[in-house]
Design a protein around this motif. Structure first.
Motif, mmCIF file in Angstrom:
data_model
loop_
_atom_site.group_PDB
_atom_site.id
_atom_site.type_symbol
_atom_site.label_atom_id
_atom_site.label_comp_id
_atom_site.label_asym_id
_atom_site.label_seq_id
_atom_site.Cartn_x
_atom_site.Cartn_y
_atom_site.Cartn_z
ATOM 1 N N CYS A 1 -11.815 6.494 10.029
ATOM 2 C CA CYS A 1 -10.923 5.898 9.336
ATOM 3 C C CYS A 1 -10.622 4.601 10.100
ATOM 4 O O CYS A 1 -10.786 4.416 11.387
ATOM 5 N N ALA B 1 -5.530 2.949 12.211
ATOM 6 C CA ALA B 1 -3.956 2.675 12.088
ATOM 7 C C ALA B 1 -3.288 3.507 12.720
ATOM 8 O O ALA B 1 -2.281 4.369 12.419
ATOM 9 N N LEU C 1 4.181 6.553 6.679
ATOM 10 C CA LEU C 1 2.892 5.737 6.333
ATOM 11 C C LEU C 1 1.700 6.315 7.078
ATOM 12 O O LEU C 1 0.780 6.549 6.949
ATOM 13 N N TYR D 1 0.761 9.588 6.002
ATOM 14 C CA TYR D 1 -0.150 9.296 4.835
ATOM 15 C C TYR D 1 -1.433 8.931 4.970
ATOM 16 O O TYR D 1 -2.550 9.312 4.388
ATOM 17 N N ASP D 2 -1.781 7.983 5.899
ATOM 18 C CA ASP D 2 -2.942 7.400 6.328
ATOM 19 C C ASP D 2 -3.790 8.531 6.910
ATOM 20 O O ASP D 2 -5.104 8.693 6.489
ATOM 21 N N ARG D 3 -3.077 9.470 8.051
ATOM 22 C CA ARG D 3 -3.809 10.319 8.400
ATOM 23 C C ARG D 3 -4.287 11.662 7.402
ATOM 24 O O ARG D 3 -5.471 11.960 7.437
ATOM 25 N N CYS E 1 -7.542 10.141 5.781
ATOM 26 C CA CYS E 1 -8.643 10.221 6.603
ATOM 27 C C CYS E 1 -8.874 11.642 6.299
ATOM 28 O O CYS E 1 -10.224 11.954 6.222
ATOM 29 N N ARG F 1 1.969 5.900 -1.269
ATOM 30 C CA ARG F 1 2.144 5.555 -0.071
ATOM 31 C C ARG F 1 2.764 3.871 -0.221
ATOM 32 O O ARG F 1 3.368 3.461 0.574
#
Length: 132
Positions: free
Chosen positions: A7, A10, A29, A32-34, A37, A119
């Motif tokens: 990813c 971030a 956030l 959510y990003d992890r 991924c 998100r």
């Protein structure tokens, strides 16, 4: 051979100087990003027939949801919104079990859409921070 989706980084360093300086919304956030991924990793593992990689990705997503998102809910202060998020997170945890048991990429994609849709609600514009 273990599949690994890379990813875009971030990391906390790009969002805030350290985790201690992150706002609660920025930490959400990051989670959510992890999760996104890990869901991409799970989808790739299903496609490649790699059960161990799928199990690892699903477990990581499960941990992020249960130990990060669910644990951070404050129903007293968050009221109905926190309760509804709790229901969504519970739904996601059940779907992760389903995806793992049935090696179902459609379920994984459904969860990616769900978290991708949630998100933007956590993006907070702050002049002293880089917008995520």
């Amino acid at each position: 051979m273990r599949l690994r989706h890379r990813c875009p980084s971030a990391s906390a360093a790009t969002v805030c100087a350290s985790l201690a300086e992150c706002s609660p919304a920025e930490l959400i956030l990051l989670a959510y990003d992890r999760i996104g991924c890990q869901l991409r990793d799970a989808e790739m593992a299903i496609a490649a027939g790699q059960t161990a990689a799928l199990t690892h990705a699903i477990q990581q997503a499960t941990d992020l949801i249960s130990q990060g998102l669910v644990a951070s809910l404050d129903v007293e202060r968050g009221g109905d919104i926190a309760r509804k998020l709790g229901l969504i997170y519970d739904f996601a945890l059940r779907k992760l079990v389903q995806a793992s048991l049935w090696k179902d990429a459609d379920v994984v994609r459904e969860l990616a859409v769900l978290f991708g849709g949630l998100r933007p609600a956590w993006v907070v514009r702050r002049p002293d921070r880089v917008e995520v």
